[in-house]
Motif scaffolding. Structure first.
Motif: not given
Length: 483
Positions: A21-26, A372-373, A450-452
């Motif tokens: 999940l972290v990689g996909l969100f990255f 995501a954070v 904005a990206v957050g």
């Protein structure tokens, strides 16, 4: 147990899914943030270009509007024949000077074309004699009235340059003339000589007569275009181009120059900002120029040339942001839906123990939000370098395409033009510029915010949409039924 503790233990106990999940969100946040950075850099570059080059507004007579206003078809004053354009069809120089003083104008120039007839003192230069029996009725000098000789196209691009004396300036009088070197040598003229040229005077009955008009030679220039190889009309020969002030061109039209100056054919105003056109129209109307008869049209070619490639790069970056956001939301929603299916028993047990459905959904939202954070932090650390490389590559391709397109559209010299190119009209009033070929990426708090917001929005949407099914489940259904 608190939903946040359960979310923490879930992430800690399943490191593979957490890293996925972290990689996909990255990946999603990096692409989105790079798009934001490229778009912001393009906006800054466009704003700088807008303030540096402005735009060129051209003012000249609209003949249709003039006739529709009922100002044509009758004599406009003494000495004007019926059916001819009146004096109100010309822009008075003094009014144009007022517009030049507008605070939105960074620079201005105006011109008035005309002709001057030769006299016994000043004859046209003919490198190739006319054919036998050729009439000399069309033997004229091409006389251009200019506000500033240095702004004339041939002088601006280096085809012509002064040899002796001075050029035409805004302070030049109505009796000053600048002639070409070949005409000066053929007529043995020097700077300071007084000469007479024939002005064309229109009589009340429509006939054209000539009247000798005195001038002083204030400068001699050299035109780099060679003499024609075959006979052409003297007006088409580059050596027979003379320059006077707009007031001088008015005198060559047979008109008197009054206290308000002569007349001009067209005027160009370089705006400090392309958006100042409406203010310029107001100032022109306040100066006494009817905006319907003398409309303003903007030539923002410089601005469009500068920002065209970088604008297309920004558009591509914006499209990328939307595509990545939509695709990322769909992919994450599918992954989370699959994850929720695998955790049916866990959810059934929690619901049977009295856990509230919204809290159960909140747990999943906390898990995805934490990933995501973490990914947003990683993306903020590396996106500036990625965006710089991607932006440079995209912009380089757009600049190359723009140059190839401009080269393909550049008009070539006609094979039938024996004058060396002097027949081309001076339609380009602004200098050629190169498009912006560098982009400066700057990461700011606004971009991270904005990206957050985008990343968390994607996380929430991707979790809530498949998680709505959770709110409709009952513990018994979950534990007794299969998938």
């Amino acid at each position: 147990m608190n939903l946040f503790k359960r979310a923490w233990w879930r992430l800690w106990c399943h490191p593979g899914k957490t890293v996925m999940l972290v990689g996909l969100f990255f990946v999603i946040c990096t692409l989105v943030l790079s798009g934001f950075l490229i778009r912001s850099a393009a906006a800054r570059a466009s704003a700088d270009a807008k303030s540096s080059v402005g735009a060129v507004a051209t003012m000249q007579l609209d003949l249709n509007a003039y006739l529709e206003a009922g100002k044509g078809g009758e004599g406009g004053g003494p000495g004007e024949a019926a059916g001819q354009l009146g004096a109100d069809a010309d822009m008075r120089r003094v009014l144009v000077d007022k517009v030049c003083g507008s605070p939105v104008v960074a620079g201005c120039n105006y011109t008035k074309d005309g002709v001057a007839g030769p006299t016994d003192q000043v004859k046209v230069h003919q490198p190739v004699p006319p054919p036998p029996g050729q009439s000399d009725e069309l033997d004229f000098f091409k006389a251009d009235g200019v506000r500033d000789l240095n702004a004339a196209k041939d002088f601006r691009n280096g085809d012509s340059k002064m040899v002796t004396g001075s050029g035409i300036t805004p302070d030049s009088g109505s009796d000053m003339v600048v002639i070409e070197e070949r005409v000066a040598k053929a007529n043995r003229l020097e700077v300071g000589d007084r000469v007479e040229l024939n002005a064309s005077v229109q009589q009340p009955d429509g006939r054209l007569t000539t009247r000798k008009t005195g001038f002083v030679v204030v400068g001699v220039y050299r035109n780099g275009t060679a003499d024609p190889r075959t006979y052409v009309s003297p007006m088409q020969a580059p050596s027979n181009q003379i320059y006077v002030s707009p007031d001088g061109a008015t005198r060559l039209d047979g008109r008197k120059v009054g206290a308000d100056g002569g007349y001009v054919r067209s005027a160009t105003f370089t705006l400090r900002d392309p958006g100042d056109l409406d203010r310029l129209r107001e100032d022109a109307e306040a100066a006494g120029l009817d905006p319907r008869i003398f409309p303003l049209s903007v030539n923002d070619k410089q601005y469009r040339t500068l920002v065209g490639p970088i604008g297309r790069t920004a558009d591509f970056a914006s499209l990328t942001v939307w595509l990545v956001a939509v695709a990322g939301t769909v992919i994450l929603a599918l992954i989370i839906a699959s994850n929720l299916r695998e955790r049916r028993k866990e959810m059934g047990i929690l619901l049977s123990l009295g856990e509230k459905k919204p809290k159960l959904l909140g747990q999943h939202l906390a898990e995805v939000g934490a990933c995501a954070v973490l990914a947003i932090g990683f993306a903020a650390a590396g996106s500036q370098f990625i965006a710089q490389g991607v932006g440079d590559r995209l912009l380089s391709g757009e600049v190359s395409a723009a140059k190839d397109s401009a080269a393909a559209e550049a008009p070539g010299q006609l094979l039938t033009d024996t004058t060396g190119g002097s027949l081309k009209e001076d339609t380009e009033e602004v200098r050629e510029v190169e498009p912006i070929d560098a982009i400066e990426i700057e990461l700011g708090a606004g971009d991270i915010g904005a990206v957050g917001a985008t990343g968390l929005g994607i996380a929430a949407l991707a979790t809530i949409v498949p998680g709505i099914r959770v709110l409709r489940l009952h513990p018994r259904d979950i534990l007794t039924k299969g998938d």
